[in-house]
Scaffold this motif. Structure first.
Motif, PDB file in Angstrom:
ATOM      1  N   VAL A 241     -30.880  34.603 -61.846  1.00 14.08           N
ATOM      2  CA  VAL A 241     -31.833  34.585 -62.954  1.00 14.08           C
ATOM      3  C   VAL A 241     -31.633  33.277 -63.719  1.00 14.08           C
ATOM      4  O   VAL A 241     -30.583  33.059 -64.312  1.00 14.08           O
ATOM      5  CB  VAL A 241     -31.629  35.777 -63.904  1.00 14.08           C
ATOM      6  CG1 VAL A 241     -32.770  35.841 -64.912  1.00 14.08           C
ATOM      7  CG2 VAL A 241     -31.537  37.078 -63.137  1.00 14.08           C
TER       8      VAL A 241
ATOM      9  N   TYR B 182     -27.111  42.362 -58.540  1.00 16.88           N
ATOM     10  CA  TYR B 182     -28.415  43.009 -58.431  1.00 16.88           C
ATOM     11  C   TYR B 182     -28.626  43.438 -56.989  1.00 16.88           C
ATOM     12  O   TYR B 182     -28.311  42.701 -56.065  1.00 16.88           O
ATOM     13  CB  TYR B 182     -29.526  42.053 -58.825  1.00 16.88           C
ATOM     14  CG  TYR B 182     -29.396  41.504 -60.216  1.00 16.88           C
ATOM     15  CD1 TYR B 182     -29.946  42.168 -61.312  1.00 16.88           C
ATOM     16  CD2 TYR B 182     -28.712  40.314 -60.445  1.00 16.88           C
ATOM     17  CE1 TYR B 182     -29.822  41.647 -62.591  1.00 16.88           C
ATOM     18  CE2 TYR B 182     -28.580  39.789 -61.718  1.00 16.88           C
ATOM     19  CZ  TYR B 182     -29.146  40.460 -62.788  1.00 16.88           C
ATOM     20  OH  TYR B 182     -29.030  39.937 -64.044  1.00 16.88           O
TER      21      TYR B 182
ATOM     22  N   ILE C  53     -35.351  34.584 -60.034  1.00 16.87           N
ATOM     23  CA  ILE C  53     -36.182  34.956 -61.182  1.00 16.87           C
ATOM     24  C   ILE C  53     -36.073  33.841 -62.211  1.00 16.87           C
ATOM     25  O   ILE C  53     -34.969  33.417 -62.564  1.00 16.87           O
ATOM     26  CB  ILE C  53     -35.722  36.285 -61.809  1.00 16.87           C
ATOM     27  CG1 ILE C  53     -35.886  37.406 -60.790  1.00 16.87           C
ATOM     28  CG2 ILE C  53     -36.514  36.591 -63.066  1.00 16.87           C
ATOM     29  CD1 ILE C  53     -35.423  38.750 -61.291  1.00 16.87           C
TER      30      ILE C  53
ATOM     31  N   GLU D  74     -42.812  27.499 -70.407  1.00 13.97           N
ATOM     32  CA  GLU D  74     -43.545  28.445 -69.576  1.00 13.97           C
ATOM     33  C   GLU D  74     -44.224  27.690 -68.450  1.00 13.97           C
ATOM     34  O   GLU D  74     -44.822  26.651 -68.694  1.00 13.97           O
ATOM     35  CB  GLU D  74     -44.695  29.057 -70.393  1.00 13.97           C
ATOM     36  CG  GLU D  74     -44.300  30.174 -71.273  1.00 13.97           C
ATOM     37  CD  GLU D  74     -45.494  30.669 -72.079  1.00 13.97           C
ATOM     38  OE1 GLU D  74     -46.610  30.701 -71.538  1.00 13.97           O
ATOM     39  OE2 GLU D  74     -45.296  31.007 -73.251  1.00 13.97           O
TER      40      GLU D  74
ATOM     41  N   SER E 109     -27.105  38.208 -68.889  1.00 14.00           N
ATOM     42  CA  SER E 109     -28.379  38.555 -68.267  1.00 14.00           C
ATOM     43  C   SER E 109     -29.063  37.312 -67.706  1.00 14.00           C
ATOM     44  O   SER E 109     -30.085  37.407 -67.059  1.00 14.00           O
ATOM     45  CB  SER E 109     -29.302  39.320 -69.214  1.00 14.00           C
ATOM     46  OG  SER E 109     -28.985  39.065 -70.548  1.00 14.00           O
TER      47      SER E 109
ATOM     48  N   SER F  13     -36.831  33.145 -65.959  1.00 10.24           N
ATOM     49  CA  SER F  13     -37.114  33.906 -67.165  1.00 10.24           C
ATOM     50  C   SER F  13     -37.424  32.937 -68.297  1.00 10.24           C
ATOM     51  O   SER F  13     -36.613  32.076 -68.600  1.00 10.24           O
ATOM     52  CB  SER F  13     -35.866  34.723 -67.499  1.00 10.24           C
ATOM     53  OG  SER F  13     -36.204  35.890 -68.155  1.00 10.24           O
ATOM     54  N   VAL F  14     -38.597  33.098 -68.900  1.00 15.86           N
ATOM     55  CA  VAL F  14     -38.988  32.174 -69.968  1.00 15.86           C
ATOM     56  C   VAL F  14     -38.444  32.655 -71.304  1.00 15.86           C
ATOM     57  O   VAL F  14     -38.754  33.752 -71.749  1.00 15.86           O
ATOM     58  CB  VAL F  14     -40.525  32.055 -70.071  1.00 15.86           C
ATOM     59  CG1 VAL F  14     -40.900  31.111 -71.198  1.00 15.86           C
ATOM     60  CG2 VAL F  14     -41.106  31.597 -68.761  1.00 15.86           C
ATOM     61  N   ILE F  15     -37.603  31.870 -71.926  1.00 13.61           N
ATOM     62  CA  ILE F  15     -37.086  32.182 -73.255  1.00 13.61           C
ATOM     63  C   ILE F  15     -37.209  30.905 -74.076  1.00 13.61           C
ATOM     64  O   ILE F  15     -36.444  29.969 -73.896  1.00 13.61           O
ATOM     65  CB  ILE F  15     -35.620  32.650 -73.173  1.00 13.61           C
ATOM     66  CG1 ILE F  15     -35.573  33.928 -72.336  1.00 13.61           C
ATOM     67  CG2 ILE F  15     -35.053  32.879 -74.566  1.00 13.61           C
ATOM     68  CD1 ILE F  15     -34.211  34.472 -72.086  1.00 13.61           C
TER      69      ILE F  15
ATOM     70  N   ARG G  35     -41.708  36.266 -67.003  1.00 10.97           N
ATOM     71  CA  ARG G  35     -40.901  35.768 -65.899  1.00 10.97           C
ATOM     72  C   ARG G  35     -41.703  35.622 -64.613  1.00 10.97           C
ATOM     73  O   ARG G  35     -42.753  36.212 -64.435  1.00 10.97           O
ATOM     74  CB  ARG G  35     -39.691  36.671 -65.678  1.00 10.97           C
ATOM     75  CG  ARG G  35     -39.993  38.133 -65.497  1.00 10.97           C
ATOM     76  CD  ARG G  35     -38.712  38.907 -65.229  1.00 10.97           C
ATOM     77  NE  ARG G  35     -37.947  39.194 -66.422  1.00 10.97           N
ATOM     78  CZ  ARG G  35     -37.979  40.380 -67.052  1.00 10.97           C
ATOM     79  NH1 ARG G  35     -38.716  41.360 -66.594  1.00 10.97           N
ATOM     80  NH2 ARG G  35     -37.269  40.580 -68.138  1.00 10.97           N
TER      81      ARG G  35
END
Lengths: 322, 550
Positions: free
Chosen positions: B55, B549, B241, B61, B259, B243-245, B221
């Motif tokens: 991840v 995972y 993955i 984005e 995470s 993940s947009v933060i 994501r």
């Protein structure tokens, strides 16, 4: 009353048009260009830039651009985003549900807490409860939301590991059962909604308190006491209802706020909401998306005002429109 | 801002990208200075296992997953895993075949013949052929395509399909960066023939690459899964993955919560927040010079900055070591010219000018700036030495850097006004050349061609030599450098350019920041190289008992 509201609605049309003209002019007057033309990227040749300007019709005079935009709007078509070429309506639809959900829930939480706080503090202005709640709601009002959010994330997310830190769904969301999904979503929403509600509590509760104090000082309340009506009935039936009237205006005005999100909030919690869409579109000078959101906001503001007036007429028998 | 960047995605166009990302983390390469900390990598003769998910956290984005339209780094990182180009850079920054098995350049440098790999399949099962390359090329030069990358491909005079696996491309004149331009990711003709605007494809791309597209939650994501049929072999990690933060603090908290497996750190996070036992046990940090530099660009049309002595004086008056210490907490290198230490174009004989305020004062006095007014600023003909240093909003490091410069220049009697503008407005001012000095950064590609930035023909409106630098010798070398192909010959040319530009100082070169990625310790097989760490991403793996995972 009907002719009055018909007139009001007809009046909205020029106001709405005026808003769109002003918005359109302002966003085009602002310096800067759409993102494709914005990058200082030598890979993008001058020719390619020219070509993009033409493809987006940015070489036409601004009034022609506005008329084209308006023509599409009549067909409820907001056009395509400059950023990714998708329909503006699709991009807004993607972001709207989560924004509405969070804002409505936060609004609900605010009302659920602010009403009792406001009313109880109004019963004894300056009393202990009033002082403490005033203190508490003003803390909420003055703490920077992002800071509080980070502290809560650190505490509830990392130290205690009770809640997820950011986002709105877990990785395994798709595999969860219906209830599992609900629970997952709820867990993700607790933090953002609490932080948003805590910040919004002050305004609303102080409003309720103020109105209530005003109403309780009215002659008809004194008269009711004199008639020997119980305190409970007076407060719940006579005072409370009247204290609520001015809140209709506030609620009406907050309708457009429901579709708007806060960039800071959404960034901190990594929520893909309207605030970030609007902010990113503005930074990228994505005119169609900016206009799309502004138009919806304008329509909702006008609608909210109209609804507030309608509700007033319905709730307050003293008001009659002719 | 990108955290993860497979090398493929990096050389779709060419050249340099102005860094307008706000907090920089350069995903890229490294050099011998590569250090990695924390848990030592356990690389005994263990056998790599399949499985697990990585991840990666991303601030930006992604915008579109159509490779020829993707201009932002978040999108490029993802399309780089789904698609392949004809060529790519290996870990030593040599150009090697990707979808092309090999190529031949004619002696006059006008023709490039690509021999494509046979047996490569699109992720939907169709065969990859030269027609896909032709299709991608046609889309790139189609005036209806909203691609920013048409420039390099418009230089193609003739594109000829010899057979299903051979292409001959002819150019008007020899153009060395042309070869790299074919690192452009290739799109499937059979799926896009009837899709004019790529609208569906951009949300559901199909490529030839190691990962297949699974899902994209807008603003949330992007999920990819390993392509078991991948022609270079199935990648070990089953899922990727992104993940947009958008917030750097949240990004870090999510990493702390484990995470996220992979993000880029800020210098502060690297030096102060990840030195705990927890991080040392659970993560591995890397540090290597990025392909980019920060500089002050002087508007050479301004009579004051046209004077070389003044630019030299300012260079002496600024303590660059201090900036690296203060702004980057030591995580950067001095910059001496337009190329960075990891590039083969870098001239290591060029030495950075060291801090010497006395020398600065002398140089200023030489050109008449000697008297000081009451406030302690230099005056000449009744005018105070004062200028505005412009930079963009949202970049904390640049703001701090500007403040340090302001302080240092004050000591030699120059008044600096700092002006910070929103990116769009900022560019407008640069386009109109209405600036005195700008504090900016360039992100560099692996090819050193910087014709667009330093050639005197590129000073026109909206072109990138916005400081209006002119040097005939540099012009000539820049022209020559892009006309010949062998790296050894080009090396000599670009190292000369490095020296000349260092001497002329159209820019005051400040620093090359380090890239600071951090990765969960369970990932093995990471091979730091001068091309960063992501070049062998498909060979990373996690031991079965440590997989998180399923």
């Amino acid at each position: 009353m009907f002719p009055y509201f018909l007139k009001r609605i007809l009046n909205l049309i020029p106001v709405f048009l005026g808003i769109t003209i002003i918005s359109f002019a302002i966003i085009h007057l602002a310096p800067g260009k759409p993102s494709y033309l914005q990058g200082m990227d030598p890979r993008i040749s001058a020719e390619a830039r020219e070509q993009l300007v033409k493809l987006y019709n940015l070489d036409k005079p601004i009034c022609v651009q506005y008329l084209n935009w308006l023509k599409r709007l009549v067909k409820l078509d907001f056009g395509n985003s400059f950023t990714d070429g998708r329909r503006v309506s699709t991009r807004i639809k993607e972001r709207l549900p989560i924004t509405l959900l969070i804002n409505i829930l936060a609004m609900g939480v605010i009302i659920a807490f602010a009403l009792p706080i406001g009313i109880i503090s109004a019963l004894k202005p300056g009393g202990l409860f009033d002082k403490w709640t005033t203190f508490f709601v003003f803390i909420g009002f003055s703490l920077p939301g992002f800071w509080l959010a980070l502290l809560l994330m650190l505490f509830l997310g990392i130290k205690l590991n009770w809640l997820p830190i950011s986002g709105i769904r877990s990785f395994n969301y798709a595999q969860l059962s219906f209830w599992g999904r609900g629970l997952d979503l709820a867990k993700h929403l607790i933090l953002p909604i609490s932080v948003a509600a805590f910040g919004g509590l002050a305004g609303f509760s102080r409003y309720v308190r103020g109105n209530m104090v005003n109403v309780l000082a009215q002659d008809y309340i004194r008269a009711a006491y004199a008639q020997g009506i119980s305190k409970k009935t007076i407060i719940c039936k006579y005072a409370f209802k009247n204290a609520l009237l001015p809140l209709i205006t506030i609620l009406g005005l907050s309708i457009p706020g429901l579709i708007g999100g806060s960039v800071i909030f959404e960034s901190i919690f990594a929520i893909p909401g309207m605030g970030r869409l609007f902010y990113n579109s503005t930074m990228a000078r994505d005119y169609p998306v900016i206009m799309g959101i502004l138009v919806i906001g304008a329509a909702l503001t006008l609608l909210g005002n109209l609804l507030a007036d309608l509700c007033y007429a319905w709730a307050d028998p003293r008001i009659r429109y002719n | 801002m990108s955290i993860f960047s497979p090398p493929k995605s990096l050389f779709r166009g060419i050249f340099l990208i102005l860094i307008f990302i706000f907090i920089f983390t350069f995903p890229f390469p490294s050099t011998s200075t590569f250090t990695f900390l924390y848990a030592q990598q356990n690389q005994k003769d263990e056998i790599a296992c399949y499985g697990d998910t990585i991840v990666a956290g991303s601030i930006g984005e992604p915008i579109t997953l159509v490779p020829i339209l993707a201009a932002d780094s978040a999108s490029q990182n993802i399309v780089g895993l789904i698609f392949n180009g004809l060529v790519k850079y290996d870990k030593d920054i040599n150009l090697i075949g990707d979808l092309a098995e090999r190529w031949k350049i004619s002696d006059d440098g006008l023709e490039i013949t690509f021999y494509l790999r046979k047996g490569v399949k699109w992720q939907d099962g169709a065969s990859f052929t030269a027609r896909d390359v032709l299709f991608t090329y046609e889309k790139l030069i189609d005036p209806q395509t909203k691609t920013p990358y048409s420039g390099d491909f418009k230089k193609v005079k003739d594109f000829k399909l010899i057979d299903d696996y051979t292409i001959k491309i002819t150019y008007e004149e020899p153009f060395a960066p042309a070869l790299v331009s074919w690192g452009m990711l290739i799109m499937p003709a059979h799926l896009l023939k009837n899709e004019e605007d790529f609208r569906k494809f951009s949300r559901r791309p199909v490529g030839t690459g190691p990962y297949k597209f699974v899902q994209w939650e807008t603003g949330g994501r992007v999920v990819l899964e390993a392509n078991p049929e991948y022609w270079e072999g199935r990648p070990y990690i089953d899922r990727y993955i992104s993940s947009v933060i958008p917030d750097q603090s949240t990004l870090f908290l999510e990493l702390r919560n484990r995470s996220l497996d992979y993000i880029g750190l800020t210098p502060l996070q690297y030096q102060r927040q990840t030195e705990t036992k927890f991080f040392k046990q659970n993560f591995r940090k890397y540090k290597y010079p990025s392909f980019g530099y920060t500089y002050i660009g002087w508007n050479l049309r301004n009579p004051r900055f046209k004077t070389k002595e003044i630019r030299e004086a300012i260079n002496y008056a600024i303590d660059k070591e201090e900036i690296i210490k203060g702004v980057l907490l030591g995580l950067g290198k001095l910059c001496t010219g337009p190329f960075v230490p990891n590039s083969w174009a870098y001239n290591s004989d060029v030495e950075a000018v060291s801090y010497n305020p006395q020398k600065a004062r002398e140089l200023l006095a030489e050109v008449g700036w000697e008297k000081k007014n009451k406030q302690g600023f230099l005056v000449k003909n009744g005018k105070q030495f004062e200028f505005t240093l412009l930079t963009n909003q949202g970049n904390e490091q640049r703001r701090k850097c500007a403040e340090i410069i302001q302080q240092r220049l004050k000591q030699v009697g120059i008044k600096v006004n700092i002006k910070i503008l929103e990116w769009g407005c900022f560019l407008d001012i640069i386009d109109k050349r209405q600036f005195e000095a700008v504090l900016l950064g360039w992100g560099l590609s692996r090819d050193p061609d910087c014709y667009d930035i330093f050639h005197s023909s590129k000073t026109g409106p909206k072109e990138f030599n916005f400081v209006s630098y002119k040097n005939e010798q540099v012009d000539e070398l820049l022209e020559k450098g892009r006309k010949i192909f062998p790296v050894e010959k080009r090396k000599a040319i670009y190292q000369k350019i490095h020296r000349l530009i260092h001497n002329d100082q159209p820019y005051t070169f400040l620093y090359v920041p380090d890239a600071l990625p951090i990765i969960d310790v369970r990932f093995q097989g990471i091979e730091p190289s001068i091309n960063g760490i992501s070049h062998n991403f498909i060979k990373w793996w996690v031991a079965e008992e440590r997989q998180r995972y399923k």
